[in-house]
Design a protein around this motif. Structure first.
Motif, PDB file in Angstrom:
ATOM      1  N   ILE A  84       0.839  -1.206   0.000  1.00 40.64           N
ATOM      2  CA  ILE A  84       0.000   0.000   0.000  1.00 40.64           C
ATOM      3  C   ILE A  84       0.873   1.255   0.000  1.00 40.64           C
ATOM      4  N   VAL A  85       1.828   1.303   0.920  1.00 40.07           N
ATOM      5  CA  VAL A  85       2.708   2.473   1.025  1.00 40.07           C
ATOM      6  C   VAL A  85       3.540   2.645  -0.240  1.00 40.07           C
ATOM      7  N   GLY A  86       4.074   1.546  -0.753  1.00 42.18           N
ATOM      8  CA  GLY A  86       4.912   1.614  -1.952  1.00 42.18           C
ATOM      9  C   GLY A  86       4.148   2.113  -3.167  1.00 42.18           C
ATOM     10  N   TYR A  87       2.953   1.563  -3.372  1.00 42.37           N
ATOM     11  CA  TYR A  87       2.156   1.999  -4.520  1.00 42.37           C
ATOM     12  C   TYR A  87       1.762   3.467  -4.398  1.00 42.37           C
ATOM     13  N   LEU A  88       1.373   3.901  -3.201  1.00 41.30           N
ATOM     14  CA  LEU A  88       1.003   5.313  -3.023  1.00 41.30           C
ATOM     15  C   LEU A  88       2.207   6.227  -3.241  1.00 41.30           C
ATOM     16  N   LEU A  89       3.383   5.775  -2.817  1.00 42.33           N
ATOM     17  CA  LEU A  89       4.606   6.547  -3.052  1.00 42.33           C
ATOM     18  C   LEU A  89       4.875   6.685  -4.547  1.00 42.33           C
ATOM     19  N   ILE A  90       4.732   5.599  -5.283  1.00 43.38           N
ATOM     20  CA  ILE A  90       4.941   5.652  -6.735  1.00 43.38           C
ATOM     21  C   ILE A  90       3.956   6.627  -7.377  1.00 43.38           C
ATOM     22  N   ALA A  91       2.690   6.584  -6.963  1.00 49.00           N
ATOM     23  CA  ALA A  91       1.678   7.480  -7.527  1.00 49.00           C
ATOM     24  C   ALA A  91       2.027   8.939  -7.270  1.00 49.00           C
ATOM     25  N   VAL A  92       2.416   9.260  -6.049  1.00 45.97           N
ATOM     26  CA  VAL A  92       2.760  10.644  -5.707  1.00 45.97           C
ATOM     27  C   VAL A  92       3.988  11.105  -6.480  1.00 45.97           C
ATOM     28  N   LEU A  93       5.014  10.263  -6.537  1.00 41.27           N
ATOM     29  CA  LEU A  93       6.236  10.639  -7.258  1.00 41.27           C
ATOM     30  C   LEU A  93       5.951  10.867  -8.740  1.00 41.27           C
ATOM     31  N   ALA A  94       5.120  10.023  -9.330  1.00 39.25           N
ATOM     32  CA  ALA A  94       4.798  10.183 -10.751  1.00 39.25           C
ATOM     33  C   ALA A  94       3.992  11.455 -10.990  1.00 39.25           C
ATOM     34  N   LEU A  95       3.002  11.712 -10.158  1.00 39.99           N
ATOM     35  CA  LEU A  95       2.153  12.893 -10.362  1.00 39.99           C
ATOM     36  C   LEU A  95       2.911  14.201 -10.180  1.00 39.99           C
ATOM     37  N   PHE A  96       3.913  14.205  -9.291  1.00 42.06           N
ATOM     38  CA  PHE A  96       4.668  15.435  -9.067  1.00 42.06           C
ATOM     39  C   PHE A  96       5.902  15.552  -9.955  1.00 42.06           C
ATOM     40  N   GLY A  97       6.055  14.633 -10.910  1.00 46.27           N
ATOM     41  CA  GLY A  97       7.113  14.750 -11.909  1.00 46.27           C
ATOM     42  C   GLY A  97       8.479  14.271 -11.471  1.00 46.27           C
ATOM     43  N   PHE A  98       8.567  13.512 -10.393  1.00 40.72           N
ATOM     44  CA  PHE A  98       9.845  12.954  -9.969  1.00 40.72           C
ATOM     45  C   PHE A  98      10.050  11.626 -10.698  1.00 40.72           C
ATOM     46  N   GLU A 144      12.720   4.409  -9.754  1.00 41.37           N
ATOM     47  CA  GLU A 144      13.458   3.673  -8.723  1.00 41.37           C
ATOM     48  C   GLU A 144      12.504   2.968  -7.756  1.00 41.37           C
ATOM     49  N   ALA A 145      11.436   3.642  -7.356  1.00 40.75           N
ATOM     50  CA  ALA A 145      10.458   3.030  -6.446  1.00 40.75           C
ATOM     51  C   ALA A 145       9.769   1.849  -7.127  1.00 40.75           C
ATOM     52  N   ALA A 146       9.453   1.992  -8.406  1.00 46.72           N
ATOM     53  CA  ALA A 146       8.838   0.890  -9.146  1.00 46.72           C
ATOM     54  C   ALA A 146       9.815  -0.279  -9.278  1.00 46.72           C
ATOM     55  N   GLN A 147      11.075   0.037  -9.449  1.00 48.45           N
ATOM     56  CA  GLN A 147      12.094  -1.005  -9.546  1.00 48.45           C
ATOM     57  C   GLN A 147      12.203  -1.781  -8.232  1.00 48.45           C
ATOM     58  N   VAL A 148      12.238  -1.079  -7.125  1.00 47.95           N
ATOM     59  CA  VAL A 148      12.297  -1.733  -5.810  1.00 47.95           C
ATOM     60  C   VAL A 148      11.053  -2.598  -5.612  1.00 47.95           C
ATOM     61  N   GLY A 149       9.893  -2.063  -5.941  1.00 45.73           N
ATOM     62  CA  GLY A 149       8.652  -2.821  -5.819  1.00 45.73           C
ATOM     63  C   GLY A 149       8.646  -4.061  -6.692  1.00 45.73           C
ATOM     64  N   PHE A 150       9.178  -3.943  -7.900  1.00 43.63           N
ATOM     65  CA  PHE A 150       9.219  -5.081  -8.812  1.00 43.63           C
ATOM     66  C   PHE A 150      10.113  -6.188  -8.269  1.00 43.63           C
ATOM     67  N   PHE A 151      11.282  -5.830  -7.779  1.00 40.29           N
ATOM     68  CA  PHE A 151      12.181  -6.857  -7.257  1.00 40.29           C
ATOM     69  C   PHE A 151      11.656  -7.445  -5.945  1.00 40.29           C
ATOM     70  N   PHE A 152      10.964  -6.645  -5.176  1.00 42.71           N
ATOM     71  CA  PHE A 152      10.299  -7.143  -3.975  1.00 42.71           C
ATOM     72  C   PHE A 152       9.233  -8.167  -4.371  1.00 42.71           C
ATOM     73  N   ALA A 153       8.472  -7.863  -5.427  1.00 44.14           N
ATOM     74  CA  ALA A 153       7.445  -8.784  -5.916  1.00 44.14           C
ATOM     75  C   ALA A 153       8.070 -10.063  -6.457  1.00 44.14           C
ATOM     76  N   LEU A 154       9.246  -9.957  -7.064  1.00 43.79           N
ATOM     77  CA  LEU A 154       9.935 -11.161  -7.545  1.00 43.79           C
ATOM     78  C   LEU A 154      10.294 -12.092  -6.392  1.00 43.79           C
ATOM     79  N   ILE A 155      10.752 -11.520  -5.290  1.00 49.12           N
ATOM     80  CA  ILE A 155      11.076 -12.333  -4.118  1.00 49.12           C
ATOM     81  C   ILE A 155       9.821 -13.020  -3.599  1.00 49.12           C
ATOM     82  N   LEU A 156       8.728 -12.280  -3.526  1.00 53.30           N
ATOM     83  CA  LEU A 156       7.470 -12.866  -3.055  1.00 53.30           C
ATOM     84  C   LEU A 156       6.959 -13.941  -4.022  1.00 53.30           C
ATOM     85  N   THR A 157       7.156 -13.733  -5.314  1.00 49.52           N
ATOM     86  CA  THR A 157       6.771 -14.734  -6.300  1.00 49.52           C
ATOM     87  C   THR A 157       7.576 -16.013  -6.106  1.00 49.52           C
ATOM     88  N   PHE A 158       8.866 -15.868  -5.853  1.00 48.30           N
ATOM     89  CA  PHE A 158       9.711 -17.026  -5.589  1.00 48.30           C
ATOM     90  C   PHE A 158       9.200 -17.794  -4.366  1.00 48.30           C
TER      91      PHE A 158
END
Length: 165
Positions: free
Chosen positions: A77-91, A97-111
Motif C-alpha cells: 500500500i505504502v509503496g504503490y502510493l509513493l509511486i503514484a505521488v512521485l509520478a504525479l509530481f514529476g519525480f 526507482e520506487a517501481a524497480q524496488v517494488g518489482f524486485f520485492f514482488a519477484l522475491i514474493l513470487t519465488f
C-alpha cells in the motif's frame, strides 16, 4: 502533464487497492475461508497467513498473533502510493526507482509463493502484474523525460553526412 505519469499513478492506485484487499485477507481469522480459496494451489488465506506474510518473517515456533511484525500488504500500500505521488509530481527518476524496488520485492514474493509455499494468491498475482507494467511505464516515462531535457542531441542525416543538431 505527460500521459505516462497519469497512467503510472492510476496503475499505482489500482495496486494500492489490490494490496488493501490482500491486507483484508491477512487480518481475517485464519480459519475463515477467504473469498479466493479456489483450489489447493490458489489459496489467498494460506499465502496471507504464512510466516512470510509479515516482515520480518515469523519463526517456525512463533505465535502467529505475535506483535512486532508488519504485514507485507502494508508495504505494498505504502509503496504503490509513493509511486503514484512521485509520478504525479514529476519525480520521474524516483518513481522509476520506487517501481524497480517494488518489482524486485514482488519477484522475491513470487519465488516464495512458487517454491516455498507452493500456493498462489490471486491478489499477489494481480499485484505482480501491476508492478511489472508500472515499472515498464516508469522506464518509458523516464526515457521520455530525459529525451525532452536534451532537445539538442538529435542526429540527422544530410547529404550523406550525419550532423548533431
Amino acid at each position: 502533464m505527460r500521459v505516462t505519469r497519469i497512467l503510472i499513478a492510476l496503475l499505482a492506485l489500482a495496486g494500492a487497492v489490490v494490496s488493501v484487499l490482500a491486507l483484508r485477507i491477512h487480518m481475517q481469522d485464519p480459519n475463515a475461508a477467504p473469498p479466493c480459496a479456489v483450489t489447493e494451489n490458489w489459496d489467498c488465506g494460506a499465502v496471507n497467513h504464512s510466516r512470510f506474510a509479515v516482515f520480518p518473517p515469523r519463526s517456525f515456533d512463533e505465535n502467529p498473533q505475535a506483535k512486532g511484525h508488519i504485514p507485507i500488504a502494508a508495504f505494498g500500500i505504502v509503496g504503490y502510493l509513493l509511486i503514484a505521488v512521485l509520478a504525479l509530481f514529476g519525480f520521474d527518476f524516483w518513481a522509476f526507482e520506487a517501481a524497480q524496488v517494488g518489482f524486485f520485492f514482488a519477484l522475491i514474493l513470487t519465488f516464495l509463493e512458487k517454491y516455498v509455499l507452493e500456493k498462489w494468491c490471486i491478489y499477489c498475482v494481480w499485484s505482480q502484474g501491476i508492478i511489472a507494467v508500472t515499472l515498464l511505464l516508469a522506464a518509458i516515462n523516464l526515457w521520455l523525460s530525459r529525451r525532452a531535457a536534451r532537445p539538442g542531441l538529435h542526429l540527422r542525416a544530410q547529404g550523406g553526412e550525419i550532423h548533431v543538431a
